[in-house]
Write an enzyme that holds these catalytic residues in place. Structure first.
Site, PDB file in Angstrom:
ATOM      1  N   TRP A   1      43.624  33.360  34.229  1.00 27.00           N
ATOM      2  CA  TRP A   1      44.704  32.771  35.034  1.00 27.00           C
ATOM      3  C   TRP A   1      44.964  31.337  34.618  1.00 27.00           C
ATOM      4  O   TRP A   1      46.115  30.884  34.615  1.00 27.00           O
ATOM      5  CB  TRP A   1      44.412  32.902  36.528  1.00 27.00           C
ATOM      6  CG  TRP A   1      44.513  34.342  36.922  1.00 27.00           C
ATOM      7  CD1 TRP A   1      43.493  35.185  37.236  1.00 27.00           C
ATOM      8  CD2 TRP A   1      45.715  35.136  36.963  1.00 27.00           C
ATOM      9  NE1 TRP A   1      43.989  36.449  37.472  1.00 27.00           N
ATOM     10  CE2 TRP A   1      45.334  36.455  37.320  1.00 27.00           C
ATOM     11  CE3 TRP A   1      47.065  34.867  36.729  1.00 27.00           C
ATOM     12  CZ2 TRP A   1      46.267  37.494  37.439  1.00 27.00           C
ATOM     13  CZ3 TRP A   1      47.989  35.897  36.864  1.00 27.00           C
ATOM     14  CH2 TRP A   1      47.586  37.190  37.216  1.00 27.00           C
TER      15      TRP A   1
ATOM     16  N   ASP B   1      44.262  26.103  41.551  1.00 28.27           N
ATOM     17  CA  ASP B   1      44.705  27.462  41.834  1.00 28.27           C
ATOM     18  C   ASP B   1      43.541  28.129  42.560  1.00 28.27           C
ATOM     19  O   ASP B   1      42.534  28.483  41.952  1.00 28.27           O
ATOM     20  CB  ASP B   1      45.032  28.190  40.526  1.00 28.27           C
ATOM     21  CG  ASP B   1      45.370  29.661  40.754  1.00 28.27           C
ATOM     22  OD1 ASP B   1      45.341  30.119  41.906  1.00 28.27           O
ATOM     23  OD2 ASP B   1      45.661  30.356  39.754  1.00 28.27           O
TER      24      ASP B   1
ATOM     25  N   LYS C   1      44.891  38.117  48.632  1.00 21.97           N
ATOM     26  CA  LYS C   1      43.469  38.433  48.448  1.00 21.97           C
ATOM     27  C   LYS C   1      42.671  38.091  49.707  1.00 21.97           C
ATOM     28  O   LYS C   1      42.068  38.955  50.318  1.00 21.97           O
ATOM     29  CB  LYS C   1      42.921  37.697  47.236  1.00 21.97           C
ATOM     30  CG  LYS C   1      43.666  38.105  45.957  1.00 21.97           C
ATOM     31  CD  LYS C   1      43.409  37.164  44.829  1.00 21.97           C
ATOM     32  CE  LYS C   1      44.451  37.277  43.732  1.00 21.97           C
ATOM     33  NZ  LYS C   1      44.502  38.570  43.083  1.00 21.97           N
TER      34      LYS C   1
HETATM   35  N1  PMP Z   1      45.906  32.947  39.943  1.00 20.35           N
HETATM   36  C1  PMP Z   1      44.833  33.708  40.225  1.00 20.35           C
HETATM   37  C2  PMP Z   1      43.472  33.086  40.214  1.00 20.35           C
HETATM   38  C3  PMP Z   1      45.012  35.061  40.522  1.00 20.35           C
HETATM   39  O1  PMP Z   1      43.943  35.831  40.799  1.00 20.35           O
HETATM   40  C4  PMP Z   1      46.306  35.615  40.542  1.00 20.35           C
HETATM   41  C5  PMP Z   1      46.577  37.048  40.928  1.00 20.35           C
HETATM   42  N2  PMP Z   1      45.644  37.967  40.608  1.00 20.35           N
HETATM   43  C6  PMP Z   1      47.389  34.789  40.213  1.00 20.35           C
HETATM   44  C7  PMP Z   1      47.155  33.455  39.943  1.00 20.35           C
HETATM   45  C8  PMP Z   1      48.784  35.308  40.185  1.00 20.35           C
HETATM   46  O2  PMP Z   1      49.211  35.497  41.470  1.00 20.35           O
HETATM   47  P1  PMP Z   1      50.609  36.134  41.864  1.00 20.35           P
HETATM   48  O3  PMP Z   1      50.544  37.580  41.520  1.00 20.35           O
HETATM   49  O4  PMP Z   1      50.670  35.857  43.331  1.00 20.35           O
HETATM   50  O5  PMP Z   1      51.669  35.424  41.095  1.00 20.35           O
END
Ligand code: PMP
Length: 360
Positions: free
Chosen positions: A102, A172, A196
């Site tokens: 991520w 994040d 989550k």
């Molecule tokens: N950052 C992290 C740490 C994630 O786990 C995720 C989703 N799995 C995201 C960003 C992306 O999130 P979204 O699908 O809400 O854009």
């Protein structure tokens, strides 16, 4: 069909008590005469829900008045762009700490906006750990330092905030927000998709220290400007009213479990149940180094891909769902977010022991 053991990585398990409350209020929200989904986002009934959710987040995190809580859309993924669009000015550099998949996506978007310095990376070690403080090479006057507190795919988590020498810290926290105590005052900006630990998909919580929002760059689209949402209390356009209502219920549920201290202890117990199995055998290989092990996403491998497939098939037959690793890395991943009951983690630990005995 009864509810299964839900190890999904997100969208993920929600507290059953919250789902029952939603069900009870669904057709007619008390005092509203209609469901929450059918009422104006400017109605009194909704406004009370909106304010209540903000108040609960503020309370759980102990936020001072310097911070604003926003409910945005576009997922955490849009924050990969909004953070640099709002906080990275001409001539400045943003420092990024890279510890997983991520973070890579966040960096890719930041580079489209401005100058990015990779201040630390564990990519050469396959993202099996977070960075040590001595490895971090900060830019002295960086606009901000960005990190991912929990890398959902690799299953590595920071145990403490990186030290930034006064540079604003941006995180994040999509996969570990409200899962353990947090010293919110150390942060300039915290963002997280809700799906989550907080609620359903479709809402992103952004917590920002208002003084970081200087003059808006002239060409910044209105919807991408944090100040738009600060000024309008996240009601510039129609927010995800249903999602925000559920986040409020989840926050209250966390509060009833002893707040972040209480939920943190529970999350630690769940993670320990699985890491104990990994540590006591050579059958399972954990991906993360012990000092960086995530309490939210436990990532591990079996002796062969064949056995991993068999494990998944048998786990599913035993009502343990969502255990396949992320498509980018394979293997297995058990996500243990706030709402996952301790019994589910224990059931999986028992199953792992028994599977190894039969197939070892
Ligand atoms: N950052 C992290 C740490 C994630 O786990 C995720 C989703 N799995 C995201 C960003 C992306 O999130 P979204 O699908 O809400 O854009």
């Amino acid at each position: 069909m009864a509810r299964v053991h839900n190890f999904n990585a997100g969208p993920a398990v929600l507290p059953v008590e919250v789902l029952q409350q939603v069900q009870a209020d669904l057709v007619e929200m008390p005092g509203g005469g209609m469901s929450i989904m059918e009422m104006s986002h400017r109605s009194q009934t909704y406004e009370a829900v909106h304010e209540q959710t903000i108040a609960l987040i503020r309370e759980l995190l102990g936020l001072s008045d310097a911070y604003k809580v926003l409910f945005l859309q576009g997922g955490a993924s849009l924050q990969f762009s909004m953070v640099p669009l709002n906080l990275l000015r001409e001539g400045q550099t943003a420092d990024y700490l890279l510890t997983g998949g991520w973070g890579q996506k966040a960096i890719k978007e930041a580079k489209k906006v401005g100058k990015v310095h990779l201040a630390a990376s564990t990519e050469s070690e396959n993202f099996a750990r977070v960075a040590a403080q001595e490895e971090i090479q900060l830019t002295p006057d960086a606009a901000y330092v960005h990190f991912t507190s929990n890398e959902t795919i690799q299953g590595v988590q920071w145990m403490a905030e990186p030290e930034t020498n006064g540079v604003p810290l941006v995180v994040d926290a999509s996969s570990d927000i409200l899962s353990r105590p947090l010293d919110a005052g150390k942060y300039g900006l915290i963002y997280a998709g809700a799906q989550k630990n907080l609620g359903p998909s479709g809402v992103t919580v952004v917590i920002v220290r208002e003084d970081l929002l200087g003059d808006t760059p002239a060409n910044l689209p209105t919807m991408l400007d944090y100040k738009t949402h600060v000024k309008t209390n996240s009601l510039y356009n129609t927010p995800n009213t249903f999602g925000i209502y559920i986040i409020g219920l989840v926050c209250r549920w966390i509060q009833q479990r002893g707040g972040l201290e209480g939920i943190g202890r529970l999350n630690e117990q769940k993670a320990r149940a699985l890491y104990d199995v990994i540590d006591e055998s050579t059958y399972y290989r954990g991906h993360a180094q012990p000092s960086s092990r995530s309490r939210m996403n436990v990532t591990f491998r079996l002796p062969s891909e064949e056995l991993e497939k068999q494990f998944l098939r048998e786990a599913t037959a035993n009502e343990m769902i969502g255990l396949a690793g992320h498509r980018d890395v394979g293997g297995l991943r058990a996500s243990l977010y706030n709402a996952l009951p301790l019994e589910s983690a224990r059931a999986l630990a028992d199953f792992m022991r028994e599977f190894a005995r039969r197939n070892g």
